[in-house]
Design a protein around this motif. Structure first.
Motif, PDB file in Angstrom:
ATOM      1  N   ALA A 145      -8.810  -8.176 -36.235  1.00  0.00           N
ATOM      2  CA  ALA A 145      -9.118  -6.836 -35.734  1.00  0.00           C
ATOM      3  C   ALA A 145     -10.286  -6.879 -34.749  1.00  0.00           C
ATOM      4  O   ALA A 145     -10.336  -6.088 -33.805  1.00  0.00           O
ATOM      5  N   LYS A 146     -11.210  -7.837 -34.952  1.00  0.00           N
ATOM      6  CA  LYS A 146     -12.367  -7.968 -34.062  1.00  0.00           C
ATOM      7  C   LYS A 146     -12.323  -9.333 -33.394  1.00  0.00           C
ATOM      8  O   LYS A 146     -11.888 -10.319 -33.986  1.00  0.00           O
ATOM      9  N   THR A 147     -12.799  -9.388 -32.155  1.00  0.00           N
ATOM     10  CA  THR A 147     -12.748 -10.627 -31.379  1.00  0.00           C
ATOM     11  C   THR A 147     -13.753 -11.641 -31.913  1.00  0.00           C
ATOM     12  O   THR A 147     -14.703 -11.293 -32.637  1.00  0.00           O
ATOM     13  N   ASP A 148     -13.555 -12.908 -31.514  1.00  0.00           N
ATOM     14  CA  ASP A 148     -14.480 -13.963 -31.932  1.00  0.00           C
ATOM     15  C   ASP A 148     -15.874 -13.756 -31.354  1.00  0.00           C
ATOM     16  O   ASP A 148     -16.880 -14.093 -31.994  1.00  0.00           O
ATOM     17  N   HIS A 150     -17.356 -10.922 -30.781  1.00  0.00           N
ATOM     18  CA  HIS A 150     -18.030  -9.910 -31.593  1.00  0.00           C
ATOM     19  C   HIS A 150     -18.515 -10.494 -32.922  1.00  0.00           C
ATOM     20  O   HIS A 150     -19.647 -10.233 -33.352  1.00  0.00           O
ATOM     21  N   MET A 151     -17.686 -11.332 -33.533  1.00  0.00           N
ATOM     22  CA  MET A 151     -18.078 -11.948 -34.798  1.00  0.00           C
ATOM     23  C   MET A 151     -19.225 -12.944 -34.610  1.00  0.00           C
ATOM     24  O   MET A 151     -20.080 -13.089 -35.488  1.00  0.00           O
TER      25      MET A 151
END
Length: 307
Positions: A145-148, A150-151
């Motif tokens: 759901a979230k990009t790498d 962002h993580m």
């Protein structure tokens, strides 16, 4: 709906009739100044709530289809048995009769959780019956759901936060250690001051003749002896294997420094004392008065001048 004044030229009726005018008639009335402030307010009738049960049932029958369960996947279940209440010994309530306080968040969420649990327990056998897989395959890949990126940002923030917490903990421990060290230092200083004060008072009493005991000096000797014994123990422990091997091979060698110093026994021993040797009555060449003594420089010069 707009209310206007009566005008015999336009043939407009009074506001009691509530005549609905067209846009063109309204524009003409506005141009002639017949529309006044406060009158051109739209009037809305309140909506009436209609509960048409028969119509709703008819609509439901229209879009409802007799499909198999594997196409619908709908289940209606009561919540599972409350294990916590059962463990506490509370009486079990029949299904559908349990009272839930909607304002109690924990009780409400637990009710939802138990209902979902009962639904899963009843749905799994049906899914297996229709041969519908219920576990994710090992080679399953799905987009997060979230990009790498962002993580990674979140991970960096968490690492920085953890480092800041560790730094603050270290600083806190250092502050506590400093406080404890200062406390110990103050105690040591206070103890020394007390001992010094007691020593001075004992010395004054001894000087004034109030006492003839020298017990205050024995404390210093005991401390010195304890310190020397502790040092000896440390030195014994510090001997390593190499030192032990050399001592075993070559011996200790004895003490060199201070070996010729007088001791109490050598000072008291006068067996080797000779008075003739002590008072300059030794042999012919004893002392400075020997015959073979060379004359000094001035004497030699005088002897040359006489010749």
């Amino acid at each position: 709906m707009v209310e206007v004044d009566e005008d015999p030229q336009l043939g407009l009726e009074s506001e009691e009739d509530d005549e609905v005018l067209s846009d063109g008639e309204l524009q003409e009335a506005f141009a002639k100044g017949l529309l006044k402030p406060g009158l051109n307010v739209p009037l809305f009738e309140p909506k009436k709530a209609i509960n048409n049960v028969e119509g709703l049932k008819k609509c439901l029958a229209d879009f409802k289809k007799n499909l198999p369960w594997d196409e619908r996947l709908d289940l209606t279940n009561y919540p599972a048995v409350d294990i916590v209440a059962k463990a506490e010994g509370k009486p079990h309530q029949p299904e559908g009769s349990e009272e839930i306080n909607a304002e109690d968040d924990f009780q409400r969420e637990m009710y939802f959780y138990r209902q979902a649990q009962a639904t899963v327990l009843s749905a799994l056998p049906k899914l297996h019956k229709f041969k519908i897989p219920t576990k994710r395959p090992e080679d399953y890949f799905a987009e997060m759901a979230k990009t790498d990126q962002h993580m990674q940002k979140i991970r960096k923030k968490l690492i920085l936060k953890q480092a800041a917490m560790e730094k603050s903990e270290k600083a806190k421990k250092l502050r506590e250690q400093r406080k404890y060290g200062k406390k110990v230092q103050t105690q040591v200083i206070q103890n020394r001051q007390k001992q010094k004060k007691a020593m001075l008072s004992a010395v004054k009493k001894y000087q004034k003749g109030m006492t003839d005991k020298l017990d205050f000096l024995e404390g210093d000797q005991d401390q010195r002896q304890k310190g020397s014994a502790a040092k000896k123990q440390v030195n014994k422990k510090s001997l390593n294997a190499k030192r032990k091997y050399k001592e075993k091979k070559f011996g200790f060698g004895g003490r060199k420094k201070g070996s010729k110093w007088n001791t109490k026994d050598s000072h008291d021993d006068v067996s080797g004392f000779k008075a003739k040797m002590a008072h300059g009555k030794g042999g012919k060449n004893f002392g400075k008065g020997g015959k073979n003594k060379r004359p000094g420089k001035e004497a030699r010069k005088k002897m040359k001048a006489r010749k």
